[in-house]
Scaffold this motif. Structure first.
Motif, short mmCIF file in Angstrom:
data_model
loop_
_atom_site.label_atom_id
_atom_site.label_comp_id
_atom_site.label_asym_id
_atom_site.label_seq_id
_atom_site.Cartn_x
_atom_site.Cartn_y
_atom_site.Cartn_z
N UNK A 133 0.80 -1.23 0.00
CA UNK A 133 0.00 0.00 0.00
C UNK A 133 0.83 1.27 0.00
N UNK A 134 2.10 1.18 0.44
CA UNK A 134 2.97 2.35 0.34
C UNK A 134 3.17 2.77 -1.11
N UNK A 135 3.16 1.78 -2.01
CA UNK A 135 3.34 2.07 -3.44
C UNK A 135 2.02 2.13 -4.19
N UNK A 136 1.12 1.20 -3.84
CA UNK A 136 -0.16 1.13 -4.53
C UNK A 136 -1.28 0.98 -3.51
N UNK A 166 3.33 -5.89 -6.44
CA UNK A 166 3.15 -4.64 -7.18
C UNK A 166 3.56 -4.81 -8.64
N UNK A 167 4.72 -5.43 -8.87
CA UNK A 167 5.22 -5.58 -10.24
C UNK A 167 4.30 -6.46 -11.08
N UNK A 168 3.90 -7.60 -10.53
CA UNK A 168 3.08 -8.54 -11.29
C UNK A 168 1.66 -8.01 -11.46
N UNK A 169 1.20 -7.25 -10.48
CA UNK A 169 -0.15 -6.69 -10.57
C UNK A 169 -0.24 -5.65 -11.69
N UNK A 170 0.85 -4.94 -11.98
CA UNK A 170 0.80 -3.83 -12.92
C UNK A 170 1.41 -4.14 -14.29
N UNK A 171 2.18 -5.21 -14.38
CA UNK A 171 2.90 -5.51 -15.62
C UNK A 171 2.10 -6.54 -16.43
#
Length: 358
Positions: free
Chosen positions: A209-212, A311-316
């Protein structure tokens, strides 16, 4: 009684019974701890022994003396209780001991994570019981390549076979843009899943949550205790048991298996990959499955590493699509029903040959 909607052990039992049916065996099933439950779920072409016709497993083995060619004992506690009775009343049968997972490994790892040295004594007791049964059985089945190697090392002379269970592959899944969030799915009568849910909610997701801050988390599974239900929060949905997990997989972009201890092959990962949902996992969660190299990009050991992977897999979308293809390919190649039939067919053929030779 096995229930494929409840736990991976049930899925394995039902899959192996279906494979043995395909090999021409007549299958009889008895649930040692639920003989008088009052109801038995339908299992296609399986004869179920239960109350009031039989009072106990011993009653069944005695009254059906010398009736069975193979006796399959699932988990150490069942094998320890009933293997001597099987030898007494079914002396012509070959005995298969299915470890499901090596409990002593899970307990020893739990002792280390929770800093509970008293659990180490229990782990040693369980290990001795598991190895004793392995020595007494005609062969041992495991789903994990790691546990097979351990058994072969620690119990010399034991015949060990790695047999997976069948996992369906969904042909179509919702588009990337229609999904959102991350799912943790597990049976919460199992201690590793309780620990994992707390670690996810209290340490991993706050880093996400700090990033997304918009990424939501769903926690679901059977036998959910109140302490897990209290993890519900504005960005964490806790929904307990869901009869059809497909509805959950359709909504999320990825699943997570943040297990800090455990053993055996994790059904939650297989189901996710079969459903076309990439899974972020710890090395403990990935252990024993021989996942392809693609999944090193989805494996992390710390809360920080797992959060970054989420975060990476959720957005890529590109990596997401590649992981879906790799997951489906892995399930088709290793967990296809025909593969299970072939593996058990070779084992059963070897056992028949030994029986004729003996």
């Amino acid at each position: 009684m096995p229930d494929a909607r409840r736990d991976a052990g049930s899925c394995a039992i039902l899959s192996l019974m279906a494979a043995l049916r395909a090999l021409g065996y007549d299958i009889s099933f008895v649930a040692a701890d639920e003989m008088e439950s009052g109801s038995t779920p339908p299992m296609k072409n399986i004869e179920i022994y239960a109350a009031p016709f039989y009072r106990s497993v011993e009653d069944l083995l005695r009254r059906q003396a010398q009736s069975f060619d193979l006796v399959y004992l699932h988990r150490q506690s069942i094998a320890t209780r009933y293997l001597p009775l099987v030898r007494q009343y079914q002396s012509k049968a070959r005995v298969i001991y299915a470890v499901a997972d090596l409990h002593h490994m899970r307990i020893a790892r739990q002792a280390a994570v929770e800093e509970r040295p008293e659990l180490l004594a229990k782990a040693r007791q369980v290990r001795d019981a598991e190895y004793a049964v392995a020595r007494q059985a005609d062969l041992v089945l495991t789903h994990s390549t790691v546990e097979a190697a351990l058994l072969r090392r620690d119990v010399p002379g034991v015949e060990v076979h790695v047999v997976p269970w069948a996992v369906p592959v969904r042909k179509r899944t919702p588009a990337f843009d229609t999904r959102h969030g991350v799912l943790f799915l597990g049976n919460f009568s199992h201690a590793p899943n309780v620990d994992a849910a707390f670690w996810l909610a209290e340490e991993i997701m706050p880093l996400v949550w700090r990033q997304r801050p918009d990424i939501r988390c769903v926690i679901a599974g059977a036998d959910m205790p109140e302490q897990i239900r209290r993890l519900a929060a504005p960005r964490i949905e806790v929904i307990g048991h869901v009869p059809d997990c497909g509805t959950l997989f359709d909504k999320v972009r990825l699943s997570i298996a943040p297990l800090r201890f455990g053993a055996g092959v994790k059904g939650k990962i297989l189901d996710s990959l079969g459903a076309g949902v990439p899974c972020v996992m710890t090395p403990i969660a990935a252990e024993g499955m021989e996942l392809p190299r693609d999944f090193t990009d989805a494996t992390g050991e710390t809360a920080e590493a797992l959060a970054a992977l989420i975060v990476n897999l959720h957005d890529d979308s590109t990596t997401h699509a590649r992981m879906i293809l790799a997951g489906r390919r892995f399930i088709r190649e290793r967990h296809d029903h025909a593969r299970i039939i072939d593996a058990l067919g070779r084992i059963a053929g070897d056992m028949r040959g030994k029986r004729q030779a003996g």
